[in-house]
Design an enzyme around this catalytic site. Sequence first.
Site, short mmCIF file in Angstrom:
data_model
loop_
_atom_site.label_atom_id
_atom_site.label_comp_id
_atom_site.label_asym_id
_atom_site.label_seq_id
_atom_site.Cartn_x
_atom_site.Cartn_y
_atom_site.Cartn_z
N ASP A 98 0.70 -1.32 0.03
CA ASP A 98 -0.04 0.04 0.12
C ASP A 98 0.88 1.34 0.05
O ASP A 98 1.99 1.04 0.37
CB ASP A 98 -0.90 -0.07 1.27
CG ASP A 98 -1.84 1.08 1.56
OD1 ASP A 98 -2.31 1.65 0.44
OD2 ASP A 98 -1.91 1.92 2.44
N ASP A 148 0.29 5.24 0.92
CA ASP A 148 -0.21 5.79 1.93
C ASP A 148 -0.06 5.43 3.37
O ASP A 148 -0.96 4.39 3.54
CB ASP A 148 -1.61 6.72 1.80
CG ASP A 148 -1.22 7.55 0.61
OD1 ASP A 148 -0.10 7.79 0.06
OD2 ASP A 148 -2.43 8.14 -0.03
N ALA A 156 -6.79 13.95 5.41
CA ALA A 156 -7.13 15.03 4.39
C ALA A 156 -6.67 14.70 2.82
O ALA A 156 -6.82 15.55 2.10
CB ALA A 156 -6.81 16.39 4.80
N THR A 176 -2.53 1.10 -4.58
CA THR A 176 -3.19 2.04 -3.62
C THR A 176 -4.47 2.56 -4.12
O THR A 176 -4.74 2.94 -5.39
CB THR A 176 -1.89 3.19 -3.62
OG1 THR A 176 -2.34 4.44 -2.90
CG2 THR A 176 -1.77 3.77 -5.12
N SER A 216 -9.01 7.54 -3.95
CA SER A 216 -10.25 8.25 -4.25
C SER A 216 -10.35 9.71 -4.20
O SER A 216 -11.28 10.45 -4.83
CB SER A 216 -11.44 7.80 -3.41
OG SER A 216 -10.98 8.14 -1.98
#
Length: 182
Positions: free
Chosen positions: A8, A10, A19, A51, A54
């Site tokens: 992954d 982040d 955020a 990853t 969105s």
Amino acid sequence: MQKLVILDRDGVINEDSDAYIKSLDEWHPYPTAIEAIATLTRAGWQVAIATNQSGIGRGYYSRDTLEAIHARLHTMVRQAGGEIAHIAYCPHLPQEACDCRKPKPGLLFQIQQALALPTLAGGWMVGDSLRDIEAGIAAGTQTALVNTGKGERYASDVARDHPETWRCDDLADFVRHLLKVA
């Protein structure tokens, strides 16, 4: 055995943000993550990234911004002596019910296809959330949860639902453990 580690992004490679990471200036890799990827490469492992992004679907940033972040990541990993074999990302919103948004395994299967691998069995999915672990299990990989990012938030759920999943302090800790047993 597939010598493949899917990460992954982040929370595993770089600091996460509720955020979203919306610009190159907001993207901050963990100090040991880039070297950990290079270490895997030098040990003969292919490294790929799966990853959810969105933020693209939400209009927070563009595909061009995402590509700039990934170009910086590629450059940093190459400078450390490593390589990222493929990056797969899902730009969709959760309500779009696509096949690629983790916890569905679609991104991992995209990586399998891009790398022309017969199977993902024996490979690893390393993440900081329950959905990363569930995607890995659905795709047939072994799994590891790191404590960085949101990892500690999901630790008890993962321990309860997927006790076979490794728990690691961070990506560098995962790499140390993997190279001891591989």
